[in-house]
Scaffold this motif. Structure first.
Motif, PDB file in Angstrom:
ATOM      1  N   LYS A  15      27.406  36.581  54.025  1.00 37.46           N
ATOM      2  CA  LYS A  15      28.630  36.014  54.600  1.00 37.46           C
ATOM      3  C   LYS A  15      29.889  36.495  53.897  1.00 37.46           C
ATOM      4  N   VAL A  16      29.774  36.896  52.635  1.00 31.99           N
ATOM      5  CA  VAL A  16      30.950  37.396  51.907  1.00 31.99           C
ATOM      6  C   VAL A  16      30.878  38.914  51.735  1.00 31.99           C
ATOM      7  N   ASN A  17      30.038  39.566  52.585  1.00 29.62           N
ATOM      8  CA  ASN A  17      29.918  41.026  52.603  1.00 29.62           C
ATOM      9  C   ASN A  17      29.387  41.590  51.295  1.00 29.62           C
ATOM     10  N   GLY A  18      28.470  40.847  50.670  1.00 28.55           N
ATOM     11  CA  GLY A  18      27.774  41.404  49.519  1.00 28.55           C
ATOM     12  C   GLY A  18      28.007  40.644  48.241  1.00 28.55           C
ATOM     13  N   GLY A  19      27.120  40.862  47.269  1.00 29.39           N
ATOM     14  CA  GLY A  19      27.183  40.211  45.972  1.00 29.39           C
ATOM     15  C   GLY A  19      25.894  40.470  45.235  1.00 29.39           C
ATOM     16  N   MET A  20      25.646  39.674  44.199  1.00 34.01           N
ATOM     17  CA  MET A  20      24.408  39.789  43.447  1.00 34.01           C
ATOM     18  C   MET A  20      23.561  38.543  43.644  1.00 34.01           C
ATOM     19  N   VAL A  21      22.277  38.751  43.932  1.00 34.65           N
ATOM     20  CA  VAL A  21      21.315  37.660  43.983  1.00 34.65           C
ATOM     21  C   VAL A  21      20.400  37.820  42.771  1.00 34.65           C
ATOM     22  N   LEU A  22      20.424  36.814  41.904  1.00 35.25           N
ATOM     23  CA  LEU A  22      19.709  36.869  40.633  1.00 35.25           C
ATOM     24  C   LEU A  22      18.460  36.009  40.680  1.00 35.25           C
ATOM     25  N   PHE A  23      17.319  36.626  40.341  1.00 32.73           N
ATOM     26  CA  PHE A  23      16.087  35.887  40.108  1.00 32.73           C
ATOM     27  C   PHE A  23      15.956  35.750  38.591  1.00 32.73           C
ATOM     28  N   ALA A  24      16.343  34.587  38.078  1.00 32.81           N
ATOM     29  CA  ALA A  24      16.481  34.396  36.638  1.00 32.81           C
ATOM     30  C   ALA A  24      15.130  34.132  35.981  1.00 32.81           C
ATOM     31  N   ALA A  25      15.031  34.485  34.722  1.00 32.59           N
ATOM     32  CA  ALA A  25      13.815  34.253  33.933  1.00 32.59           C
ATOM     33  C   ALA A  25      13.995  33.027  33.043  1.00 32.59           C
ATOM     34  N   PRO A  26      12.877  32.398  32.654  1.00 33.87           N
ATOM     35  CA  PRO A  26      11.535  32.674  33.191  1.00 33.87           C
ATOM     36  C   PRO A  26      11.348  31.960  34.510  1.00 33.87           C
ATOM     37  N   GLY A  27      10.510  32.490  35.361  1.00 34.10           N
ATOM     38  CA  GLY A  27      10.262  31.812  36.617  1.00 34.10           C
ATOM     39  C   GLY A  27       9.438  32.642  37.565  1.00 34.10           C
ATOM     40  N   ILE A  28       8.631  31.981  38.391  1.00 32.14           N
ATOM     41  CA  ILE A  28       7.901  32.613  39.480  1.00 32.14           C
ATOM     42  C   ILE A  28       8.479  32.071  40.774  1.00 32.14           C
ATOM     43  N   TYR A  29       8.984  32.962  41.623  1.00 32.91           N
ATOM     44  CA  TYR A  29       9.629  32.590  42.876  1.00 32.91           C
ATOM     45  C   TYR A  29       8.649  32.870  44.013  1.00 32.91           C
ATOM     46  N   LEU A  30       8.024  31.831  44.529  1.00 32.72           N
ATOM     47  CA  LEU A  30       7.028  31.952  45.591  1.00 32.72           C
ATOM     48  C   LEU A  30       7.746  31.897  46.932  1.00 32.72           C
ATOM     49  N   THR A  31       7.638  32.980  47.713  1.00 34.02           N
ATOM     50  CA  THR A  31       8.479  33.077  48.905  1.00 34.02           C
ATOM     51  C   THR A  31       7.814  33.885  50.001  1.00 34.02           C
ATOM     52  N   GLY A  32       8.190  33.579  51.220  1.00 39.78           N
ATOM     53  CA  GLY A  32       7.863  34.438  52.346  1.00 39.78           C
ATOM     54  C   GLY A  32       8.902  35.545  52.459  1.00 39.78           C
ATOM     55  N   ALA A  33       8.953  36.197  53.627  1.00 41.76           N
ATOM     56  CA  ALA A  33       9.852  37.343  53.811  1.00 41.76           C
ATOM     57  C   ALA A  33      11.306  36.912  53.753  1.00 41.76           C
ATOM     58  N   PHE A  34      12.162  37.815  53.266  1.00 35.86           N
ATOM     59  CA  PHE A  34      13.612  37.599  53.311  1.00 35.86           C
ATOM     60  C   PHE A  34      14.299  38.925  53.562  1.00 35.86           C
TER      61      PHE A  34
END
Length: 334
Positions: A15-34
């Protein structure tokens, strides 16, 4: 299950025409498609894992084992009459960088670049079990201006592969793969550094250079078959070091034997293929070079090729070429 949160983060970036998406540590991100939209940087922190859910499609750790079980019967779950997903697939992207990350356990192909341009992949590790079906490393498909370097691959099928669409659809789509360099890569299990077999829109100006392979089932590999059409031209394999290989050099237009000749537009062609400074120690088979009568492999050049194999020659027919300073020159191209 983090699917909704992950999708919301990428939607906010869009929506803001771009940016950074951070998957921070520690962590397991369980997800379907994006989906990742333009001008977005995806940063996966050290000790953070993006893990695909078997209820969705694969992502960075594709959780591939459930999918491999339905590879030969898509009626079984979790396929449920759908084909297996690729781990990361980028379509019609430009100015892409992928670096400093691990991709593993893909349900099918691991990194699929489809009609992309100006791509730089570097310092990426790919790991799939050696028996994982169709678990390619990198597939550059209908794309151009691509550099893949300083990567390590230990996978279940073709390690580095260039494609350009399949049969009539690929020829009609007409998006050739061209201007591609693979350099300074290390390969363990897999089916080789490969052109094809889907190459119907054409492939040209591809270089594999400074690549080491150990324990790979195939080494240098170009494959196609009747019905594909398309032309593969100006491919160079240079400074390739191999050991403990199944078949060192495998070049075939007869990938599925027994197919009948077809019309001219569906007859594939290999032209101007150069192997220079290529060595292979302790392979099972040295050479398999297999053109077809209506389309011999043309201008195959072997320069400083040194192959040590239990069986030096499997097949050699319908090929025109030359050898220079080789430990062995297949009889059909002398």
């Amino acid at each position: 299950m983090d699917t909704n949160a992950v999708r919301m983060a990428f939607e906010a970036s869009r929506k803001v025409n771009g940016g950074m998406v951070l998957f921070a540590a520690p962590g397991i991100y369980l997800t379907g498609a994006f989906n990742i939209s333009s001008n977005t940087v995806v940063f996966v922190d050290k000790n953070a894992i993006i893990q695909g859910s078997s209820n969705g499609y694969g992502t960075i750790d594709g959780n591939g084992m459930p999918w491999w079980k339905c590879a030969h019967d898509i009626k079984k779950p979790p396929c449920n009459d759908h084909s297996r997903p690729h781990l990361v697939m980028l379509v019609e992207g430009e100015n892409i960088e992928i670096s400093n990350i691990e991709m593993k356990n893909s349900p099918s192909w691991t990194l699929h670049l489809a009609k992309c341009s100006h791509v730089h992949v570097h310092n990426v590790t790919f790991h799939n079990p050696s028996d994982a079906p169709n678990a390619d490393g990198i597939d550059v498909d209908c794309s151009q201006d691509v550099v893949v370097e300083d990567c390590t691959l230990d996978v279940g099928d073709d390690a580095l592969c260039v494609k350009s669409g399949k049969d009539w659809f690929g020829r009609t789509f007409g998006s050739a793969s061209k201007n591609i360099v693979f350099q300074n890569n290390m390969i363990y299990h897999g089916h080789g550094i490969t052109i094809g077999s889907e190459m119907s829109a054409g492939i040209r100006n591809v270089t594999f250079i400074n690549i080491t392979m150990d324990g790979t089932s195939n080494g240098v590999r170009l494959k196609s078959q009747r019905g594909r059409g398309g032309v593969v031209r100006d491919v160079v394999y240079k400074n390739i070091t191999m050991k403990n290989i199944g078949t060192s050099i495998d070049i075939t237009l007869n990938y599925h034997h027994g197919m009948k000749p077809t019309n001219a537009t569906a007859t594939p062609k290999f032209e101007r293929i150069t192997l220079e400074q290529v060595s292979s120690n302790h392979s099972n088979v040295g050479f398999l070079i297999d053109g077809i009568p209506e389309s011999p492999i043309k201008e195959l050049r072997l320069i400083n090729v040194d192959v040590d194999a239990e069986k030096i020659l499997e097949t050699c027919e319908y090929v025109e070429g030359s050898c220079a300073n080789c430990s062995y020159c297949p009889k059909c191209i002398k």
